[in-house]
Design a protein around this motif. Structure first.
Motif, mmCIF file in Angstrom:
data_model
loop_
_atom_site.group_PDB
_atom_site.id
_atom_site.type_symbol
_atom_site.label_atom_id
_atom_site.label_comp_id
_atom_site.label_asym_id
_atom_site.label_seq_id
_atom_site.Cartn_x
_atom_site.Cartn_y
_atom_site.Cartn_z
ATOM 1 N N VAL A 51 0.854 -1.217 0.000
ATOM 2 C CA VAL A 51 0.000 0.000 0.000
ATOM 3 C C VAL A 51 0.871 1.241 0.000
ATOM 4 N N TYR A 52 1.887 1.319 0.765
ATOM 5 C CA TYR A 52 2.779 2.477 0.798
ATOM 6 C C TYR A 52 3.444 2.704 -0.564
ATOM 7 N N LYS A 53 3.843 1.597 -1.166
ATOM 8 C CA LYS A 53 4.502 1.719 -2.474
ATOM 9 C C LYS A 53 3.549 2.352 -3.513
ATOM 10 N N ARG A 54 2.303 1.806 -3.454
ATOM 11 C CA ARG A 54 1.341 2.341 -4.421
ATOM 12 C C ARG A 54 1.101 3.822 -4.181
ATOM 13 N N LYS A 55 0.992 4.203 -2.970
ATOM 14 C CA LYS A 55 0.756 5.611 -2.651
ATOM 15 C C LYS A 55 1.937 6.470 -3.055
ATOM 16 N N VAL A 56 3.136 5.927 -2.828
ATOM 17 C CA VAL A 56 4.324 6.710 -3.239
ATOM 18 C C VAL A 56 4.366 6.846 -4.753
ATOM 19 N N GLU A 57 4.055 5.771 -5.452
ATOM 20 C CA GLU A 57 4.064 5.823 -6.917
ATOM 21 C C GLU A 57 3.012 6.823 -7.429
ATOM 22 N N GLN A 58 1.837 6.756 -6.768
ATOM 23 C CA GLN A 58 0.812 7.702 -7.174
ATOM 24 C C GLN A 58 1.245 9.144 -6.914
ATOM 25 N N ALA A 59 1.884 9.359 -5.792
ATOM 26 C CA ALA A 59 2.350 10.708 -5.456
ATOM 27 C C ALA A 59 3.422 11.166 -6.431
ATOM 28 N N ALA A 60 4.303 10.271 -6.800
ATOM 29 C CA ALA A 60 5.369 10.636 -7.741
ATOM 30 C C ALA A 60 4.783 10.954 -9.126
ATOM 31 N N LYS A 61 3.814 10.101 -9.506
ATOM 32 C CA LYS A 61 3.175 10.349 -10.809
ATOM 33 C C LYS A 61 2.442 11.691 -10.821
ATOM 34 N N SER A 62 1.763 11.991 -9.717
ATOM 35 C CA SER A 62 1.065 13.269 -9.620
ATOM 36 C C SER A 62 2.048 14.424 -9.659
ATOM 37 N N ARG A 63 3.171 14.279 -8.991
ATOM 38 C CA ARG A 63 4.186 15.331 -9.028
ATOM 39 C C ARG A 63 4.711 15.536 -10.443
ATOM 40 N N ALA A 64 4.929 14.420 -11.148
ATOM 41 C CA ALA A 64 5.426 14.538 -12.526
ATOM 42 C C ALA A 64 4.412 15.257 -13.417
ATOM 43 N N GLN A 65 3.145 14.898 -13.217
ATOM 44 C CA GLN A 65 2.104 15.569 -13.996
ATOM 45 C C GLN A 65 2.055 17.065 -13.702
ATOM 46 N N LEU A 66 2.195 17.372 -12.414
ATOM 47 C CA LEU A 66 2.189 18.793 -12.050
ATOM 48 C C LEU A 66 3.383 19.516 -12.659
ATOM 49 N N LEU A 67 4.521 18.857 -12.639
ATOM 50 C CA LEU A 67 5.705 19.495 -13.244
ATOM 51 C C LEU A 67 5.523 19.686 -14.757
ATOM 52 N N GLN A 68 4.916 18.643 -15.399
ATOM 53 C CA GLN A 68 4.667 18.761 -16.842
ATOM 54 C C GLN A 68 3.670 19.887 -17.134
ATOM 55 N N ALA A 69 2.659 19.938 -16.262
ATOM 56 C CA ALA A 69 1.669 21.004 -16.432
ATOM 57 C C ALA A 69 2.314 22.363 -16.238
ATOM 58 N N LEU A 70 3.200 22.472 -15.255
ATOM 59 C CA LEU A 70 3.883 23.738 -15.026
ATOM 60 C C LEU A 70 4.781 24.089 -16.201
ATOM 61 N N SER A 71 5.436 23.072 -16.757
ATOM 62 C CA SER A 71 6.309 23.314 -17.911
ATOM 63 C C SER A 71 5.484 23.738 -19.138
ATOM 64 N N ASP A 72 4.377 22.976 -19.313
ATOM 65 C CA ASP A 72 3.507 23.336 -20.441
ATOM 66 C C ASP A 72 2.958 24.753 -20.283
ATOM 67 N N ALA A 73 2.602 25.087 -19.045
ATOM 68 C CA ALA A 73 2.060 26.429 -18.792
ATOM 69 C C ALA A 73 3.100 27.497 -19.098
ATOM 70 N N LYS A 74 4.311 27.223 -18.688
ATOM 71 C CA LYS A 74 5.366 28.190 -18.960
ATOM 72 C C LYS A 74 5.617 28.332 -20.470
ATOM 73 N N ILE A 75 5.632 27.154 -21.151
ATOM 74 C CA ILE A 75 5.837 27.203 -22.613
ATOM 75 C C ILE A 75 4.698 27.965 -23.298
ATOM 76 N N GLU A 76 3.469 27.642 -22.854
ATOM 77 C CA GLU A 76 2.307 28.331 -23.443
ATOM 78 C C GLU A 76 2.348 29.817 -23.137
#
Length: 588
Positions: A51-76
């Motif tokens: 369960v901890y692993k899954r939560k960490v993976e989900q958190a990491a994936k969410s962070r990556a998405q947020l970073l991508q969104a931030l990058s996309d926002a900056k590019i846009e």
């Protein structure tokens, strides 16, 4: 009770330790061995780790998405800033250096992006509107209206104000060109309208043939302004102007023919006024004819029909017209004192008309040519004829002066005596100018004869012969006067010698002989009024011979025939009186 106590802890806060404690109690109650208990605890631990692993993976994936969104926002954001031409983000409330968590950075960029998106949409709409107008005007100029129906393609990579200003400047130029073209089209349409009105043509059908949008049923802004329309309008205007020019020329020719025929046949003014709308433009220029219908085809046809009718009428009245022209010709010759044979001329005209060998138009043209030549000859004789008129007037005054000098009662205080005295003074001045006038007249006559190669005649008599005869008679008269003065002087000397021998005696009274009555003169009518016609007798034409012996016959004899119109006094009249300068008043 045992069950109730077990469940009581579950009523409060549930934790892992409480659950593990509860599990120990259950195992104790059941009697689970330690091996099973360890196995179960390992399994629980493994499941918790997953369960901890899954939560960490989900958190990491969410962070990556947020970073991508931030990058996309900056590019846009950078792309929007570049497309809109914004140089910095300071005015959007975004710090230039990123700080805070990812979500905080995204939250800070989101409003700026939303604002830039709205600004981009507005800018794209502005570009689309401007480009649509440009595309529409270009289509109107090119004559392809379908271009205005197509949606313009906006380049969203360059939405800067500079680019928008360029499009707006291009639009203004096109709008100005459209305005100029529209003004030119309206001018052409107005010119076509005026020309069609003058020519009596249908304006709507004429202008619709050029382009359907040019009639009055469409608005001004809807009229075609294409190059093809302008070229066709210009061509139409040129064609209408040429047609107007040709029609005016034709109408002026018909008007000239009408006036000539009217003058020829003495057409009354009432009948002429029916064609005032034709003759009013006889000398007008093309641009001066602006009255609607002035050059309509039916009007020209009407004039042609009238000219044809008058031509037919002229043919039936040919003799009357020809004799009228002959009368005009005779009048010109009469005023110019040129002798012709009118009877023979009229007989010749009758013969030509009756024979039918000559066209009426040719006969009239020949007579018009004769009239023109006669006017030209009369004009060349005018100066000499004016001087002949002065000479004749001077001769009349000379004749009157001689009769006046012959009158013994001219100094009596009678009615009009002072007027006659004034006239006598003026007549003497005029008579003294006769020699110079005759000399000038002779010189001009000879010059005229040299230029024309013919003799200058006055009512059929050579003018030089008349002048020579007059000069000869005048010279003889002067010699007669001189002999009379010498005879008078001789008689006065004899009287003086007799008075010195026999002594002086009272002067006898003036002889009471019958007073000489002034009668008809050889050169004119009664009392010195001469005839105005200057011509030699038939036996004297071209002759200057006159016997001096016949001119010097004694008083009472009949004089030889002298020119009927000359103002030379007879020798009998000269012998019967003494001029005013030679008269000596008798002693009382």
């Amino acid at each position: 009770m045992a069950v109730t106590d077990t469940e009581n802890p579950l009523l409060g806060e549930t934790t892992c330790s409480s659950l593990l404690h509860k599990l120990q109690e259950i195992w104790d109650e059941v009697g689970e061995n330690d091996e099973e208990r360890d196995k179960m605890l390992l399994q629980i631990e493994k499941e918790c780790l997953d369960v901890y692993k899954r939560k960490v993976e989900q958190a990491a994936k969410s962070r990556a998405q947020l970073l991508q969104a931030l990058s996309d926002a900056k590019i846009e954001l950078a792309s929007l800033l570049s497309a809109l031409g914004e140089k910095s983000i300071a005015g959007l409330g975004i710090p230039e250096k990123a700080s805070g968590t990812i979500k905080e950075q995204l939250a800070a960029i989101a409003p700026a992006l939303e604002q830039l998106w709205k600004q981009k949409e507005e800018r794209v709409k502005e570009f689309s509107d401007v480009q649509s107008q440009i595309q529409k005007i270009c289509g109107e100029i090119a004559g392809n209206l379908s271009l205005g129906d197509q949606a313009p393609s906006v380049d969203e990579s360059d939405l800067t104000l500079k680019k928008l200003d360029e499009y707006q400047a291009q639009l203004q130029e096109l709008q100005k060109e459209k305005s100029d073209r529209l003004h030119k089209v309206l001018e052409f349409v107005s010119t076509v309208h005026d020309l069609c009105g003058v020519l009596g043509m249908d304006f709507f059908s004429t202008v619709t043939e050029v382009h359907p949008s040019l009639n009055d049923s469409t608005g001004v802004q809807s009229k075609s302004i294409s190059n093809d329309t302008l070229a066709r309008l210009a061509k139409t205007v040129l064609a209408l102007k040429e047609d107007k020019k040709q029609r005016l020329h034709k109408l002026q020719e018909l008007a000239t023919q009408l006036i000539d025929l009217w003058n020829l046949m003495d057409t009354p003014s009432e009948e002429r006024r029916l064609f005032d709308h034709v003759t009013c433009n006889i000398s007008a220029y093309v641009d001066e004819v602006t009255v609607p219908g002035a050059l309509a085809l039916d009007l020209i046809e009407q004039a042609e029909v009238e000219v044809e009718r008058l031509d037919q009428l002229k043919a039936s009245r040919m003799k009357e017209i020809a004799f009228k022209r002959q009368g005009e010709l005779e009048e010109i010759f009469a005023r110019a004192h040129i002798e012709i044979d009118p009877v023979a001329a009229r007989e010749k005209i009758m013969t030509l008309i009756d024979s039918g060998n000559v066209e009426p138009a040719e006969l009239l043209a020949d007579m018009d040519n004769q009239i023109a030549k006669a006017k030209e000859e009369a004009h060349s004789r005018k100066e000499i004829l004016d001087k002949v008129e002065k000479w004749m007037s001077a001769c009349e005054e000379e004749s009157w002066l001689e009769d006046y000098n012959r009158d013994e009662n001219r100094y009596n205080a009678s009615r009009g005596a002072h007027l006659n005295l004034k006239r006598a003074e003026k007549a003497r001045i005029l008579v003294n100018k006769i020699p110079a006038l005759v000399e000038t007249l002779v010189a001009k006559t000879r010059a005229w004869e040299e230029d024309h190669g013919i003799s200058f005649t006055y009512d059929g008599v050579p003018l030089l012969a008349m002048l020579d005869e007059y000069a000869m008679l005048r010279q003889e008269r002067e010699e007669e006067k001189r002999r009379m003065r010498e005879s008078k002087k001789f008689h006065e000397q004899q009287s003086s010698e007799q008075e010195s021998i026999f002594g002086s005696r009272p002067s006898p009274a003036r002889p009471a002989g019958p007073k000489k009555i002034v009668g008809p003169r050889a050169n004119g009518g009664v009392n010195g009024t001469p005839s105005r016609r200057l011509s030699l007798n038939a036996h004297q034409n071209g002759s200057r011979s006159t016997t001096k012996e016949g001119k010097r016959e004694s008083t009472g004899s009949i004089r030889p025939a002298a020119p009927v119109n000359y103002v030379a006094i007879s020798k009998e009249d000269s012998a019967s009186h003494v001029s005013v300068s030679d008269t000596v008043p008798a002693s009382p």
